[in-house]
Design a protein around this motif. Structure first.
Motif, mmCIF file in Angstrom:
data_model
loop_
_atom_site.group_PDB
_atom_site.id
_atom_site.type_symbol
_atom_site.label_atom_id
_atom_site.label_comp_id
_atom_site.label_asym_id
_atom_site.label_seq_id
_atom_site.Cartn_x
_atom_site.Cartn_y
_atom_site.Cartn_z
ATOM 1 N N ARG A 14 1.017 -1.355 -0.194
ATOM 2 C CA ARG A 14 0.105 0.047 -0.101
ATOM 3 C C ARG A 14 0.759 1.456 0.369
ATOM 4 N N LEU A 15 1.702 0.923 0.342
ATOM 5 C CA LEU A 15 2.888 2.607 0.478
ATOM 6 C C LEU A 15 4.340 2.874 -1.376
ATOM 7 N N THR A 16 3.830 1.316 -1.753
ATOM 8 C CA THR A 16 4.056 0.722 -3.146
ATOM 9 C C THR A 16 3.931 2.578 -4.022
ATOM 10 N N GLY A 17 4.981 3.217 -4.684
ATOM 11 C CA GLY A 17 4.690 4.605 -5.014
ATOM 12 C C GLY A 17 4.533 6.170 -4.233
ATOM 13 N N THR A 18 5.088 5.790 -2.881
ATOM 14 C CA THR A 18 4.657 6.621 -2.218
ATOM 15 C C THR A 18 6.241 6.401 -2.011
ATOM 16 N N ARG A 19 6.493 8.384 -1.346
ATOM 17 C CA ARG A 19 8.035 8.268 -0.687
ATOM 18 C C ARG A 19 8.165 7.597 0.344
ATOM 19 N N PHE A 20 7.646 6.868 1.023
ATOM 20 C CA PHE A 20 7.682 6.199 2.120
ATOM 21 C C PHE A 20 7.612 4.986 2.497
ATOM 22 N N ALA A 21 8.219 4.407 1.398
ATOM 23 C CA ALA A 21 7.725 2.639 0.921
ATOM 24 C C ALA A 21 8.719 1.635 1.983
ATOM 25 N N THR A 22 10.066 2.488 1.697
ATOM 26 C CA THR A 22 11.223 2.194 3.232
ATOM 27 C C THR A 22 11.232 1.828 4.276
ATOM 28 N N VAL A 23 10.202 1.497 4.834
ATOM 29 C CA VAL A 23 10.186 1.316 5.890
ATOM 30 C C VAL A 23 10.834 0.405 7.078
ATOM 31 N N ARG A 24 11.633 0.576 7.957
ATOM 32 C CA ARG A 24 12.698 0.059 8.871
ATOM 33 C C ARG A 24 11.880 0.057 10.556
ATOM 34 N N THR A 25 11.641 -1.528 10.939
ATOM 35 C CA THR A 25 10.853 -1.938 12.238
ATOM 36 C C THR A 25 11.505 -2.717 13.037
ATOM 37 N N TYR A 26 11.788 -2.280 15.000
ATOM 38 C CA TYR A 26 12.711 -2.518 15.322
ATOM 39 C C TYR A 26 12.020 -3.068 16.642
#
Length: 263
Positions: A14-26
């Protein structure tokens, strides 16, 4: 920073194509903002997102600490590199606040208000806070840190009269992953508006419309000098809060801690 298994489940597509497609979780970080500033100074691209289940040294405005039980709050930081003059950067914070309201509305079914400059509130109870930090370095950027109380366990019981959570207000479970995607999707739209022609004016108008502070009697704890008390009359074009004191004098507040008073 300590990487762990993904702690927030969400649909990355759902974030593909947005600026925020790279999400790192910790599983745990000292602070998502601290980690993001390090990433930014290391050359990270705009749009990187860091999410933590728990922070051991979370920070708020004016040097305050931020603490929540693991998994009870959405703790996220986003890196932006807005091509704007420094005096226009405050509008980016306004856009982020609006996006946070949009995200809560989409995921939890209610819309909070914006307490100047950067808190989300329901009534006068705090739901979320935003913290922005400049990264410095050769390629300056802005880190947006957001903490949203998802469940009541996100804040101590003794703060129940001052704080609230998405689940408190919605009276149902609220999914952190859904809230994350809703916020980032809204931020894509709101940030794009800021960068578009006429977008600064549009964002200011939307921020004023969602303000929970305008028209209220307020007390402002300033960084220097005695507190200021009066009516919050407007938000200036540069983001400063205009307060009219009892003598009718206008004061422009750039930095301060605002308390809503009963009218």
């Amino acid at each position: 920073m300590t990487a762990g298994p993904p702690t927030v489940e969400f649909d990355r597509d759902r974030l593909t194509g947005t600026r925020f497609a790279t999400v790192r979780t910790y599983a745990e970080l000292d602070s998502t903002n601290t980690a993001m500033v390090e990433e930014a100074r290391g050359g990270a691209s705009e749009g990187l997102v860091l999410v933590a289940d728990h922070q051991t040294a979370g920070r708020g405005r004016l040097g305050r600490t931020w603490s929540a039980e693991p998994g009870t709050a959405l703790l996220v930081s986003v890196l932006l590199r807005p091509p704007l003059p420094i005096d226009e950067v405050p509008v980016v914070l306004m856009a982020a606040g609006l996006a946070a309201c949009d995200g809560v509305e989409a995921a939890a079914g209610f819309r909070p208000g914006l307490k100047w400059p950067n808190d989300l509130v329901v009534g006068d109870r705090k739901l979320a806070g935003l913290l922005t930090e400049a990264t410095g370095g050769a390629e300056p950027g802005v880190v947006l840190g957001l903490g949203i109380n998802v469940s009541a366990a996100a804040y101590p019981a003794e703060l129940a009269g001052e704080a609230t959570s998405c689940e408190d207000v919605a009276s149902r479970p609220v999914d952190r992953g859904e809230l994350l995607v809703a916020f980032l999707t809204a931020l894509e739209s709101r940030y794009s508006t800021v960068l578009a022609g006429g977008g600064r004016k549009t964002t200011l108008q939307a921020y004023r419309a969602d303000s929970a502070t305008l028209g209220r009697r307020v007390r402002v704890e300033l960084t220097a000098g005695p507190p200021l008390e009066g009516e919050a009359s407007r938000v200036a074009d540069d983001g400063r809060l205009v307060v009219i004191d009892q003598a009718g004098a206008e004061h422009l507040v750039h930095v301060g801690d605002v308390k809503h008073l009963r009218n």
